[in-house]
Design a protein around this motif. Sequence first.
Motif, PDB file in Angstrom:
ATOM      1  N   ARG A   1       9.760 -60.312  40.028  1.00 22.21           N
ATOM      2  CA  ARG A   1      10.471 -61.384  39.360  1.00 22.21           C
ATOM      3  C   ARG A   1      10.497 -61.022  37.875  1.00 22.21           C
ATOM      4  N   SER A   2      11.358 -61.672  37.111  1.00 22.11           N
ATOM      5  CA  SER A   2      11.434 -61.350  35.694  1.00 22.11           C
ATOM      6  C   SER A   2      10.116 -61.719  35.013  1.00 22.11           C
ATOM      7  N   ASN A   3       9.872 -61.151  33.846  1.00 20.06           N
ATOM      8  CA  ASN A   3       8.608 -61.398  33.157  1.00 20.06           C
ATOM      9  C   ASN A   3       8.413 -62.863  32.790  1.00 20.06           C
ATOM     10  N   ASP A   4       9.514 -63.638  32.697  1.00 20.29           N
ATOM     11  CA  ASP A   4       9.366 -65.067  32.409  1.00 20.29           C
ATOM     12  C   ASP A   4       9.263 -65.909  33.680  1.00 20.29           C
ATOM     13  N   GLY A   5       9.233 -65.249  34.865  1.00 20.22           N
ATOM     14  CA  GLY A   5       9.037 -65.959  36.119  1.00 20.22           C
ATOM     15  C   GLY A   5      10.300 -66.297  36.872  1.00 20.22           C
ATOM     16  N   SER A   6      11.456 -66.007  36.336  1.00 16.32           N
ATOM     17  CA  SER A   6      12.715 -66.334  37.011  1.00 16.32           C
ATOM     18  C   SER A   6      13.105 -65.225  37.987  1.00 16.32           C
ATOM     19  N   PRO A   7      13.987 -65.527  38.954  1.00 15.94           N
ATOM     20  CA  PRO A   7      14.423 -64.485  39.896  1.00 15.94           C
ATOM     21  C   PRO A   7      15.116 -63.343  39.153  1.00 15.94           C
ATOM     22  N   MET A   8      15.073 -62.170  39.748  1.00 16.86           N
ATOM     23  CA  MET A   8      15.656 -61.016  39.084  1.00 16.86           C
ATOM     24  C   MET A   8      16.740 -60.389  39.947  1.00 16.86           C
ATOM     25  N   LYS A   9      17.651 -59.717  39.297  1.00 13.44           N
ATOM     26  CA  LYS A   9      18.737 -59.037  39.984  1.00 13.44           C
ATOM     27  C   LYS A   9      18.560 -57.533  39.785  1.00 13.44           C
ATOM     28  N   PRO A  10      18.420 -56.773  40.858  1.00 12.20           N
ATOM     29  CA  PRO A  10      18.220 -55.332  40.713  1.00 12.20           C
ATOM     30  C   PRO A  10      19.483 -54.615  40.263  1.00 12.20           C
ATOM     31  N   LYS A  11      19.306 -53.465  39.638  1.00 14.17           N
ATOM     32  CA  LYS A  11      20.424 -52.603  39.260  1.00 14.17           C
ATOM     33  C   LYS A  11      20.643 -51.598  40.389  1.00 14.17           C
ATOM     34  N   VAL A  12      21.885 -51.415  40.777  1.00 16.25           N
ATOM     35  CA  VAL A  12      22.211 -50.498  41.874  1.00 16.25           C
ATOM     36  C   VAL A  12      23.252 -49.501  41.389  1.00 16.25           C
ATOM     37  N   GLU A  13      23.066 -48.242  41.722  1.00 19.21           N
ATOM     38  CA  GLU A  13      24.025 -47.203  41.360  1.00 19.21           C
ATOM     39  C   GLU A  13      24.056 -46.121  42.429  1.00 19.21           C
ATOM     40  N   SER A  14      25.051 -45.248  42.359  1.00 16.48           N
ATOM     41  CA  SER A  14      25.195 -44.143  43.304  1.00 16.48           C
ATOM     42  C   SER A  14      25.116 -42.818  42.561  1.00 16.48           C
ATOM     43  N   LEU A  15      24.694 -41.798  43.295  1.00 15.72           N
ATOM     44  CA  LEU A  15      24.540 -40.465  42.715  1.00 15.72           C
ATOM     45  C   LEU A  15      24.829 -39.430  43.788  1.00 15.72           C
ATOM     46  N   THR A  16      25.528 -38.373  43.410  1.00 19.52           N
ATOM     47  CA  THR A  16      25.734 -37.244  44.308  1.00 19.52           C
ATOM     48  C   THR A  16      24.941 -36.064  43.777  1.00 19.52           C
ATOM     49  N   THR A  17      24.068 -35.510  44.584  1.00 21.83           N
ATOM     50  CA  THR A  17      23.208 -34.420  44.144  1.00 21.83           C
ATOM     51  C   THR A  17      24.006 -33.118  44.058  1.00 21.83           C
TER      52      THR A  17
END
Length: 228
Positions: free
Chosen positions: A138-154
Amino acid sequence: MLKLLLLCILHLALIGCESSEPKPPQHPNPKTTTDVQKSVVVPTNSFLEKQTQNIEDRIDKFTDKPPLDKTYITFGEYHSKKPVTWAWVPPRSQLVTVNYVVPSTRANEHALFSITEFPDEDNGYFDENIARWKAQFRSNDGSPMKPKVESLTTNKKYDASIVEFEGEYMGAGAAWHLQNHSLLVANIRLNDSNWHFKLLGSTNTVKAHRKSFISFLKEISKLPPSQE
């Protein structure tokens, strides 16, 4: 003559009295604080410090041994070059293929890099785990958090999905919470398995090693035939 005999008898009586005098009881020396092992709780602000106790026991319990080639991290039929400062440690469970400590310049802020294989039959798809990982943060202030999502080609044309969490780490039902922690997870499908690559620890440490983490993913390749 009688006088000499009386003196001898008196001398023998005195000796008998001295030998029959009771001796004081012998008590063992009291134990000092150095003789007793006391359990000491050391405060810490790193999940790694909490989860890496009794490392010798884990070496005995699990059969994983340090890699012969310390320049590469090998998993299944694949490998990639190991970042120079990362150090191998025994896996915490038999489900984890490899574990490496990722160092930090600050005390108690090391991170942990791990690789886990999920064959199709284990239903370990990446999207199905995002909700589980999200519940651990959860965020440092206690609220819900939204993850960061990305794509990568090796570099070898493997597609990677990457998700990143940052905030207060609560673990999987852990009784302790740690603020300013991050989890960086990548999923790459190789053959018939999904491989999860995780970097978990202090946000400062994860950010400092993010470039090395991405480079590791980009350089993944199949082992030479002689090493498979």
